[in-house]
Design a protein around this motif. Structure first.
Motif, short mmCIF file in Angstrom:
data_model
loop_
_atom_site.label_atom_id
_atom_site.label_comp_id
_atom_site.label_asym_id
_atom_site.label_seq_id
_atom_site.Cartn_x
_atom_site.Cartn_y
_atom_site.Cartn_z
N THR A 1 0.88 -1.31 0.01
CA THR A 1 0.08 -0.02 -0.03
C THR A 1 0.83 1.37 -0.05
OG1 THR A 1 -0.21 0.03 2.34
CG2 THR A 1 -1.87 -1.41 1.13
N TYR B 1 -6.77 1.68 8.37
CA TYR B 1 -7.76 1.44 9.47
C TYR B 1 -8.06 -0.11 9.37
CZ TYR B 1 -8.07 6.41 9.88
OH TYR B 1 -7.74 7.68 9.75
N SER C 1 -6.39 -1.04 0.30
CA SER C 1 -6.66 -1.08 1.47
C SER C 1 -5.87 -0.02 2.40
CB SER C 1 -6.54 -2.45 2.13
OG SER C 1 -7.03 -3.70 1.73
N SER C 2 -6.96 0.40 3.53
CA SER C 2 -6.69 1.49 4.16
C SER C 2 -5.91 1.06 5.54
CB SER C 2 -7.82 2.31 4.67
OG SER C 2 -8.63 1.55 5.53
#
Length: 488
Positions: A294, A356, A353-354
């Motif tokens: 990411t 979080y 995807s974050s």
């Protein structure tokens, strides 16, 4: 009189605080040193030996854990904890004076020999002074030490290196260790033996150290050793066989036969072996996903991983209360389901995807580990008599260490095999995308292909972590359907 003699409530609280301080000192050691390693390497050199600074500490710690546990049963918890803490503090002082990477590794080995006493004996002392019913709740306090250390360790290490010199990260242990020892000297009763003390099983100790050392070297250095790890595995198997033969006829075995005959103790050790292995799926590879796939920062990776350290003590505290109202089996099974659910969430991570989502995944896994590990430990401590409680507690922590080494080696092998298959022409692809400068220099198509290949490879690592976590449900089923006893 024994160390399990009844203490006044105020005295027990001081002993608990002293044990928590000792555990905090050992727990923070790993994270605080990791933060300072770039500075240490810049001054001492020896980057090729970087891994051994951590591996040798884990190796000597793991080897000494069962020895301290058995000696504590024979010669007293207080005496052996003092000896181990003294060795740890002397090793910490020497690490600060290291003038080369080789000397630092040697001093870390000495430091690890002392660290092997701190965790198991602190937990054993707390189990001695609290009733079986109380232990379920108190273990939550002990688990919180790990959460606090994991969060403030990196911050403290960075601050100390920035404002002082790197040796301070080792010397900061001294006041904590001394205060802990003074408190235990004041409030913990000394062990007094009514019979002739048993002799130390030197031959058994030697076979154990040889077996564990060869196994851990093979696992921790598998990628470096390659085919040369086979002789180490063979040596470990041979030493383990010799240890088994010796233990069967020894007058004072390191591992009393009741340990091998108790289904509950075997299940507790198997459970912690699984927890240790499953934990590496997130500890070692989730930061790689966040930074490499990411494109997150090291701070983002550390923040997500810290969520596991928050979930662990919270679930540990909850499990203590849950055990009192349900049973060991129910609590362990609930924790196993949470661990499985968290491991499954790893498979849902995508390139977009974050942070979080990663943090939530880490939190769920942490709650599962906290609930299962506490249940396994409390059930074993409540089942074990005083004269074998030390070795039983040590065996639980020893199993988790071995599990971590096995999990690291197994998942690392799965990752390397997948990378070799999917990115055969890439030279160390993970290192390339982890380095911000190298990542920016890569052509867009090459970077996309590399990220996709590594992402799929990491997903296979997470599949292995899920399969390992699933085994915890079977082990949880072996737990008895009973609550912690009201009295010893």
């Amino acid at each position: 009189m024994t160390e399990s003699a009844q203490l006044q409530t105020g005295q027990r609280h001081w002993v608990l605080i002293a044990c928590m301080l000792a555990m905090f000192m050992a727990a923070i050691e790993v994270t605080i040193v990791a933060t300072a390693m770039p500075t240490i390497i810049a001054e001492l050199g020896g980057f090729s030996q970087f891994g051994w600074v951590f591996s040798i500490y884990l190796l000597t710690q793991a080897v000494s854990v069962p020895l301290y546990g058995r000696l504590a049963d024979m010669w007293g918890r207080k005496k052996m904890l003092f000896i181990g803490t003294a060795i740890f503090l002397i090793g910490s002082i020497l690490c600060g004076f290291a003038h080369s990477m080789t000397w630092l590794i040697l001093f870390r080995a000495f430091q690890g020999l002392g660290a092997g006493a701190i965790m198991p004996l602190s937990s054993t002392i707390v189990a001695d002074i609290y009733s079986p019913r109380e232990r379920a709740s108190v273990q939550g306090w002990l688990s919180s030490v790990w959460g606090v250390a994991a969060i403030i360790g990196p911050l403290t290490g960075a601050w100390l290196v920035e404002h002082f010199s790197w040796p301070v990260i080792f010397w900061v242990n001294l006041p904590i260790g001394v205060i802990s020892m003074l408190m235990l000297a004041r409030w913990l009763p000394a062990h007094q033996q009514d019979e002739k003390p048993q002799p130390l099983n030197l031959a058994g100790s030697a076979w154990l150290m040889l077996c564990v050392s060869a196994l851990l070297i093979a696992l921790l250095q598998a990628e470096l050793l390659r085919y040369w790890l086979l002789p180490f595995v063979a040596l470990s198997l041979f030493a383990g066989w010799q240890l088994k033969r010796h233990e069967q006829r020894a007058e004072a075995p390191l591992f009393p036969m009741i340990i091998w005959r108790s289904r509950l103790i075997i299940a507790g050790n198997a459970g912690n072996l699984i927890i240790g292995a499953a934990m590496m799926g997130i500890s070692a590879f989730l930061p790689t996903w966040i930074q490499g796939i990411t494109g997150g920062t090291p701070l983002a990776a550390g923040s997500a991983l810290a969520m596991m350290s928050i979930g662990w003590p919270l679930a540990s505290t909850l499990s203590g209360r849950l055990m009192l109202h349900t049973s060991y089996r129910f609590t362990a099974q609930l924790g196993a389901l949470l661990l499985i659910a968290g491991s499954a969430l790893l498979l849902l991570l995508q390139t977009g995807s974050s942070i979080y989502q990663s943090g939530l995944t880490a939190f769920v896994i942490g709650t599962g580990m906290g609930m299962t590990s506490t249940t396994f430990l409390v059930s074993v401590q409540n089942h074990a008599d005083y004269d074998i409680r030390g070795i039983c507690t040590a065996s639980i922590m020893f199993s988790r260490m071995i599990g971590s080494a096995i999990g690291t080696a197994l998942m690392g092998a799965v990752l390397n095999i997948n990378l070799a298959w999917r990115l055969p022409h890439a030279q160390d692809p993970v290192q390339q995308i982890m380095s911000e400068e190298t990542r920016k220099a890569l052509p867009a198509d090459t970077l996309h292909q590399m990220v996709q290949g590594i992402a799929v490879s990491l997903h296979w690592v997470f599949v292995v972590a899920l399969l390992i976590a699933a085994l915890s449900l079977w082990v949880a089923w072996l737990m008895p359907r009973q609550r912690p006893e009201h009295a010893e």
